[in-house]
Design a protein around this motif. Structure first.
Motif, PDB file in Angstrom:
ATOM      1  N   UNK A 210       6.022  13.369   2.498  1.00  0.00           N
ATOM      2  CA  UNK A 210       4.697  13.980   2.657  1.00  0.00           C
ATOM      3  C   UNK A 210       3.593  12.973   2.363  1.00  0.00           C
ATOM      4  N   UNK A 211       3.717  12.213   1.296  1.00  0.00           N
ATOM      5  CA  UNK A 211       2.675  11.267   0.901  1.00  0.00           C
ATOM      6  C   UNK A 211       2.432  10.152   1.893  1.00  0.00           C
ATOM      7  N   UNK A 212       3.419   9.836   2.703  1.00  0.00           N
ATOM      8  CA  UNK A 212       3.252   8.812   3.741  1.00  0.00           C
ATOM      9  C   UNK A 212       2.741   9.446   5.029  1.00  0.00           C
ATOM     10  N   UNK A 213       3.372  10.522   5.434  1.00  0.00           N
ATOM     11  CA  UNK A 213       2.995  11.157   6.708  1.00  0.00           C
ATOM     12  C   UNK A 213       1.616  11.809   6.625  1.00  0.00           C
ATOM     13  N   UNK A 214       1.342  12.502   5.535  1.00  0.00           N
ATOM     14  CA  UNK A 214       0.085  13.239   5.392  1.00  0.00           C
ATOM     15  C   UNK A 214      -0.982  12.486   4.606  1.00  0.00           C
ATOM     16  N   UNK A 215      -0.566  11.604   3.705  1.00  0.00           N
ATOM     17  CA  UNK A 215      -1.496  10.923   2.827  1.00  0.00           C
ATOM     18  C   UNK A 215      -1.602  11.652   1.506  1.00  0.00           C
TER      19      UNK A 215
ATOM     20  N   UNK B 214       8.540   4.973  -4.971  1.00  0.00           N
ATOM     21  CA  UNK B 214       7.229   4.433  -5.326  1.00  0.00           C
ATOM     22  C   UNK B 214       6.069   5.223  -4.710  1.00  0.00           C
ATOM     23  N   UNK B 215       6.363   6.224  -3.917  1.00  0.00           N
ATOM     24  CA  UNK B 215       5.313   6.980  -3.220  1.00  0.00           C
ATOM     25  C   UNK B 215       4.474   7.797  -4.194  1.00  0.00           C
ATOM     26  N   UNK B 216       5.153   8.516  -5.068  1.00  0.00           N
ATOM     27  CA  UNK B 216       4.454   9.394  -6.019  1.00  0.00           C
ATOM     28  C   UNK B 216       5.461   9.850  -7.067  1.00  0.00           C
ATOM     29  N   UNK B 217       4.983  10.600  -8.030  1.00  0.00           N
ATOM     30  CA  UNK B 217       5.863  11.179  -9.048  1.00  0.00           C
ATOM     31  C   UNK B 217       6.971  11.979  -8.361  1.00  0.00           C
TER      32      UNK B 217
ATOM     33  N   UNK C 281       8.285  14.279  -1.645  1.00  0.00           N
ATOM     34  CA  UNK C 281       9.339  15.038  -0.965  1.00  0.00           C
ATOM     35  C   UNK C 281       9.404  14.723   0.531  1.00  0.00           C
ATOM     36  N   UNK C 282      10.594  14.889   1.108  1.00  0.00           N
ATOM     37  CA  UNK C 282      10.738  14.789   2.564  1.00  0.00           C
ATOM     38  C   UNK C 282       9.831  15.851   3.172  1.00  0.00           C
TER      39      UNK C 282
ATOM     40  N   UNK D 220      13.917   1.853  -4.040  1.00  0.00           N
ATOM     41  CA  UNK D 220      12.683   1.247  -4.546  1.00  0.00           C
ATOM     42  C   UNK D 220      12.198   0.153  -3.614  1.00  0.00           C
ATOM     43  N   UNK D 221      13.117  -0.517  -2.933  1.00  0.00           N
ATOM     44  CA  UNK D 221      12.775  -1.633  -2.050  1.00  0.00           C
ATOM     45  C   UNK D 221      12.410  -1.130  -0.657  1.00  0.00           C
ATOM     46  N   UNK D 222      11.750  -1.969   0.110  1.00  0.00           N
ATOM     47  CA  UNK D 222      11.437  -1.639   1.501  1.00  0.00           C
ATOM     48  C   UNK D 222      12.727  -1.486   2.298  1.00  0.00           C
TER      49      UNK D 222
END
Length: 186
Positions: free
Chosen positions: A13-18, A55-58, A65-66, A82-84
């Motif tokens: 969610x944090x990547x797709x939505x911000x 590393x995205x968020x807590x 979450x996915x 944790x790594x790319x």
């Protein structure tokens, strides 16, 4: 499909939505594509592995979450990283080996980070890779727009090889779970 698995990278969610890492370019189209591909994998009995970046968020936040549009089921595997590179310091390679996987279908976020790095690393570990051309996205940077980054990677990664294994870039409406790499090997 016995030697194929679907690898979904950082579709969180944090990547797709911000807000911190996104939203990614054309997120609605991406989510529809990913939902269709995940559904196709489930109907064809293709194992699905969701890689989640810690590393995205807590870990208890919604951002980590996915995305609920493609939520894993109890039959899917979720591996944190944790790594790319999805293989670096994870159990991914060992898990794929237990399933005798030879072909990975890859989609997710972000194109120039986790998607690119994991596709390249997979070939060095002995996997043929199908990158879903319309199944990955990113955000713009100071040099290129997101659409340009995606197009660049689709062009650059298509045909990229490491000795015996290589990457094919194919659209989601193709039969992407069919391992077609042997058609091109001599």
């Amino acid at each position: 499909m016995g030697n194929t698995a679907l690898l979904v990278i950082d579709a969180q969610v944090g990547i797709i939505e911000g807000p911190k890492f996104g939203p990614v370019f054309d997120k609605e189209r991406l989510l529809d594509t990913m939902k269709n591909v995940v559904g196709k994998a489930r109907s064809e009995g293709v194992p699905i592995i969701f890689m989640m970046d810690t590393e995205i968020a807590s870990p208890i936040s919604i951002e980590s979450q996915v995305h609920p549009h493609i939520s894993p089921t109890r039959d899917d595997i979720t591996i944190t990283k944790k790594a790319v590179d999805a293989f670096q310091f994870t159990t991914l390679h060992d898990y794929l080996q237990t399933l005798d996987i030879k072909h990975l279908v890859v989609m997710g976020c972000k194109t120039e980070y986790g998607v690119d790095t994991t596709c390249r690393r997979a070939t060095t570990l002995g996997y043929d890779v199908t990158l879903v051309a319309d199944g990955h996205s990113t955000t713009a940077n100071n040099v290129l727009g997101a659409e340009e980054i995606i197009a660049h990677h689709n062009c650059t990664l298509h045909g990229l090889d490491n000795i015996e294994n290589f990457i094919l870039v194919r659209d989601s409406d193709e039969n992407i779970f069919t391992h077609r790499h042997s058609d091109f090997k001599k």
